[in-house]
Design an enzyme around this catalytic site. Structure first.
Site, PDB file in Angstrom:
ATOM      1  N   ARG A 180       0.827  -1.212   0.000  1.00 22.75           N
ATOM      2  CA  ARG A 180       0.000   0.000   0.000  1.00 22.75           C
ATOM      3  C   ARG A 180       0.863   1.266   0.000  1.00 22.75           C
ATOM      4  O   ARG A 180       0.630   2.187   0.762  1.00 22.75           O
ATOM      5  CB  ARG A 180      -0.952   0.014   1.197  1.00 22.75           C
ATOM      6  CG  ARG A 180      -2.205   0.812   0.923  1.00 22.75           C
ATOM      7  CD  ARG A 180      -2.895   1.263   2.196  1.00 22.75           C
ATOM      8  NE  ARG A 180      -4.172   1.883   1.883  1.00 22.75           N
ATOM      9  CZ  ARG A 180      -4.839   2.660   2.706  1.00 22.75           C
ATOM     10  NH1 ARG A 180      -4.396   2.905   3.899  1.00 22.75           N
ATOM     11  NH2 ARG A 180      -5.971   3.192   2.338  1.00 22.75           N
ATOM     12  N   ASP A 228      -4.810   2.033  13.088  1.00 24.74           N
ATOM     13  CA  ASP A 228      -4.836   1.170  11.908  1.00 24.74           C
ATOM     14  C   ASP A 228      -3.445   0.583  11.647  1.00 24.74           C
ATOM     15  O   ASP A 228      -2.432   1.034  12.212  1.00 24.74           O
ATOM     16  CB  ASP A 228      -5.285   2.023  10.711  1.00 24.74           C
ATOM     17  CG  ASP A 228      -5.949   1.216   9.602  1.00 24.74           C
ATOM     18  OD1 ASP A 228      -5.841  -0.016   9.613  1.00 24.74           O
ATOM     19  OD2 ASP A 228      -6.558   1.848   8.718  1.00 24.74           O
ATOM     20  N   ASN A 274      -1.853  -1.137   7.950  1.00 26.07           N
ATOM     21  CA  ASN A 274      -2.315  -1.591   6.640  1.00 26.07           C
ATOM     22  C   ASN A 274      -1.332  -2.426   5.828  1.00 26.07           C
ATOM     23  O   ASN A 274      -1.492  -2.533   4.610  1.00 26.07           O
ATOM     24  CB  ASN A 274      -2.784  -0.390   5.821  1.00 26.07           C
ATOM     25  CG  ASN A 274      -4.158   0.062   6.297  1.00 26.07           C
ATOM     26  OD1 ASN A 274      -5.106  -0.699   6.242  1.00 26.07           O
ATOM     27  ND2 ASN A 274      -4.247   1.277   6.806  1.00 26.07           N
ATOM     28  N   ASP A 321     -12.857  -4.802   6.566  1.00 29.19           N
ATOM     29  CA  ASP A 321     -13.153  -3.721   5.626  1.00 29.19           C
ATOM     30  C   ASP A 321     -14.379  -4.057   4.798  1.00 29.19           C
ATOM     31  O   ASP A 321     -14.925  -3.200   4.107  1.00 29.19           O
ATOM     32  CB  ASP A 321     -11.956  -3.489   4.695  1.00 29.19           C
ATOM     33  CG  ASP A 321     -10.935  -2.549   5.327  1.00 29.19           C
ATOM     34  OD1 ASP A 321     -11.285  -1.881   6.325  1.00 29.19           O
ATOM     35  OD2 ASP A 321      -9.796  -2.494   4.844  1.00 29.19           O
TER      36      ASP A 321
HETATM   37  C1  DGJ Z   1      -8.124   0.395   6.475  1.00 29.75           C
HETATM   38  C2  DGJ Z   1      -9.259   0.454   7.452  1.00 29.75           C
HETATM   39  O1  DGJ Z   1      -9.765  -0.810   7.693  1.00 29.75           O
HETATM   40  C3  DGJ Z   1     -10.321   1.391   6.907  1.00 29.75           C
HETATM   41  O2  DGJ Z   1     -11.437   1.394   7.748  1.00 29.75           O
HETATM   42  C4  DGJ Z   1      -9.734   2.764   6.780  1.00 29.75           C
HETATM   43  O3  DGJ Z   1      -9.391   3.255   8.049  1.00 29.75           O
HETATM   44  C5  DGJ Z   1      -8.516   2.731   5.876  1.00 29.75           C
HETATM   45  N1  DGJ Z   1      -7.573   1.725   6.284  1.00 29.75           N
HETATM   46  C6  DGJ Z   1      -7.842   4.064   5.842  1.00 29.75           C
HETATM   47  O4  DGJ Z   1      -6.665   4.051   5.177  1.00 29.75           O
END
Ligand code: DGJ
Length: 728
Positions: free
Chosen positions: A444, A479, A481, A549
């Protein structure tokens, strides 16, 4: 007394309301496992009448002991390595001469009231008035002064025993831990199914059930996070166990990094379960005098099937893992900006959403990704935790205006990450987790900060604290990611690189501790691209975690019911989002989206300013439902009423308040089938003698549980109803 030591037999009995665990110290000082499962009364019948005999010379015994004493053939509480027990083991520790042989025997024990917290790791706690007792057993290696302290804390009412292990180096030389599992559990037969929660991003924690087979069955992570793919928790369910009956053993690891849970069916027809930090690429250097503590494992047993196991774990985590009373507290009913606006917002838009929220009874606006640095897409600014004033002006002023509307405010962070395009990266390229001389993996558009470094943790604490002090921010969404690659730290010497992944987790936990100390009332929601770090370790710091998500209500049925096998419903982040759903493109009735999100923390993930009058009326009803039913859902007993291991045309589940005076049944028709007959849902857990009012009728609990509630739904995919049952 939940921990008993019967001295003349060297026998330990650990007792919960419906669970007993027993083991004894044999003549050779091994800690021999006797029982973990249904309640036993008294000590008679526990000790084996005959020690297992007849095994072959391929199960060796220690010099000076008898063949039947072979460590390979005994059920044991703790097993070493390279000394005769060939099964999956508890500990492998390397000494200076390169030997990995490890073999520990009983030395002493200590029983005390209450339970100690682990240092730097999430851990369960006993309240002041709880009847919790802890047994600590010290084992010592047969060749050196390496000690292992096995800890068993007995949570009587929740039928849960908390296990962990501490290794102490009392030798004069450094040792290297290669493997140290939190718990080992030997079960007397192999007739079990391995129940796990598996999936992927946006399809997390779908339950799977497969019979144990010869050899090893396992789930693990090497991602530096527990991951979307497998949750660090499993059940061993007797083949004939159902949702409602039969023997089920649950093991939940309170850890959020690389983990391993494995079960081995071995040659003598028994099964061994081990759970702990994944030994793959793990090592830990223990200097003389130092100690190392494993994460905790929560072990439970229920004779009332998978449902009974879940209810034990829910009670345990709500009362003894989730901190600061949050398990009992109503969470603010919120709207999150992510699916409403993604990166495209300014203060006017946010105020518009907050105004709509205020009118609809929604209590908090959470500003998600995109408020900091120069972040208008996902290519930049992670690590630059400074307000983008061009976009939202002064944060303090914005929050004041939102608060003036009667709406609270929450803010998104992704602390562990750094963008290449960021001021932080320009200043500290060395803070990135990287292998010298090797190209980096990107996920990402971002890289990871080396959370094993105290200076990184301190920087994050200061910058995040500055933001939190600058405005009335009552909630943080944390978060993460992407997963860890090139796990290597500049700060550590070569021989300590096997420590980095665990030190990364310790850094994450430390930052949580620091922030919670600085902001005691702060509510933190965990998140990792949805539910990529949904585990009991995180729940030791955050009372709720964004579950996925995937906000499609139909998809959420399996994700949320799957999650509920091990984790309380009050921890499951669930929101109503817009249709067609942004991920699946599916449309589901607004009312059903609400009914399903109610089985979680409840909130909205859409642009409230764009709702039709009709949907606004539904929001008002859902807000009222949330307030009316929260106590039953968050604190009640969950019963899954349909087969949660597959996608069903029709699903149902329910909650019963602890006093059995109220209940809430949810029924959903996922896809409508013609001529599918009259549908009844049979509630569980009611008081048979009590008369309940439901759907305009007055019916006894016995009749309801025998005949059921006739579910009347409008035709159409995704139709749903909730039924409130009230004792008269
Ligand atoms: C992943 C999260 O699960 C989403 O809800 C959101 O916060 C995005 N990241 C934002 O980048």
């Amino acid at each position: 007394m939940s921990v008993q030591f019967i001295e003349n037999k060297n026998l330990f009995i650990l007792s919960c309301a419906k669970l007993s665990c027993a083991f004894y110290v044999d003549a050779n000082k091994r800690l021999v496992h006797l029982h973990f499962g249904g309640k036993v009364l008294g000590e008679e019948g526990l000790l084996p009448q005959e020690i297992r005999k007849g095994h072959s010379s391929f199960s060796p015994w220690a010099d000076g002991e008898k063949p039947e004493d072979s460590a390979d053939a005994l059920p044991l509480e703790f097993s070493g390595f390279n000394t005769g027990d060939f099964r999956i083991n508890s500990a492998t520790v390397l000494t200076e001469n390169g030997s990995a042989a490890t073999d520990a025997l009983y030395v002493s024990h200590h029983i005390y009231k209450g339970k100690k917290r682990l240092a730097g790791l999430p851990s369960a706690f006993a309240g002041d008035h709880d009847s919790v007792e802890t047994l600590e057993i010290t084992m010592r290696d047969t060749a050196c002064e390496l000690e292992f302290i096995l800890s068993y804390s007995v949570f009587e009412e929740c039928n849960t025993i908390v296990r962990s292990v501490k290794a102490v180096n009392n030798t004069a030389l450094p040792l290297v831990i290669r493997r140290l599992m939190s718990a080992q559990l030997d079960l007397p037969h192999t007739g079990f199914d391995f129940v796990q929660l598996s999936g992927s991003w946006s399809r997390e924690r779908h339950p799977e059930r497969t019979p144990l087979h010869s050899g090893i069955q396992s789930i693990r992570s090497v991602r530096g996070a527990s991951g979307h793919q497998n949750s660090p928790a499993i059940a061993l369910a007797a083949h004939d166990a159902t949702e409602y009956s039969g023997d089920v053993y649950g093991a939940v690891l309170a850890y959020s990094g690389n983990f391993l849970i494995e079960a081995e069916c071995e040659q003598y027809g028994t099964a061994r379960l081990c759970a702990g930090i994944n030994p793959e690429n793990f090592s830990w250097m223990l200097a003389p005098g130092e100690s190392f503590e494993t994460p905790e494992v929560y072990l439970t047993y229920s004779g009332e099937g998978l449902g009974g196991m879940s209810r034990n774990l829910h009670d345990f985590m709500r009362s003894h893992l989730i901190r600061d009373g949050w398990a009992d507290r109503k969470r603010p009913l919120l709207v999150n900006s992510w699916e409403a606006a993604y990166f495209d917002f300014d203060s006017a838009k946010l105020l518009g959403i907050a105004e709509s929220a205020a009118k609809l009874g929604i209590e908090m606006l959470v500003l998600d990704d995109g408020w900091f640095g120069a972040r208008n897409d996902d290519t930049t600014s992670l690590g630059d935790w400074f307000v983008n004033t061009d976009k939202i002006g002064d944060l303090g002023e914005l929050v004041k205006k939102i608060n003036a509307l009667g709406v609270k405010f929450g803010l998104w962070f992704e602390p562990e990450m750094i963008s290449e395009k960021s001021k932080l990266y320009q200043e500290h390229p060395e803070w990135v987790l990287h292998e010298p001389g090797r190209r980096r993996s990107i996920g990402r558009q971002q890289m990871l900060l080396d959370m094993s470094r105290p200076d990184v943790v301190q920087y994050l604490f200061e910058t995040i604290s500055n933001i939190l002090h600058s405005a009335n921010i009552e909630y943080v969404k944390w978060d993460m990611n992407r997963n860890l690659t090139e796990v290597y730290s500049d700060m550590l010497p070569p021989e300590r690189q096997g420590e980095v992944a665990h030190r990364f987790m310790l850094g994450v936990y430390r930052l949580h501790e620091m922030l919670l100390k600085e902001f005691p009332g702060l509510l933190i929601e965990g998140c990792s691209g949805g539910g990529g770090r949904f585990d009991a370790g995180m729940l030791g710091y955050v009372p709720q975690i964004w579950c996925s998500d995937d906000t499609d209500a139909m998809e959420r049925i399996l994700i949320q019911l799957g999650t509920s096998y091990f984790y309380p419903v009050s921890t499951i982040g669930a929101h109503v989002s817009v249709c067609p759903n942004h991920i699946t493109g599916r449309s589901t009735p607004f009312a059903t989206r609400g009914n399903i999100a109610l089985s979680g923390t409840f909130g909205y993930e859409l642009d409230l300013t764009k709702l039709t009058e009709e949907d606004q009326a539904l929001v008002r009803k859902q807000v009222a439902d949330y307030h009316r039913y929260h106590h039953i859902i968050a604190r009640g007993d969950l019963y899954r009423l349909s087969d949660s291991f597959k996608v069903n045309p029709f699903d149902a589940w329910m909650y019963v308040s602890k006093d059995r005076k109220e209940a809430l049944v949810t029924a959903v028709c996922r896809f409508c089938q013609p001529n599918s007959g009259v549908r009844f849902v049979r509630p569980r857990g009611l008081d048979p003698e009590t008369v309940y009012e439901v759907d305009g009728m007055q019916v006894s609990g016995a009749t309801l549980m025998s005949i059921g509630i006739q579910v009347k739904l409008e035709p159409g995919d995704g139709a749903s109803r909730i039924y409130y049952l009230k004792a008269l």
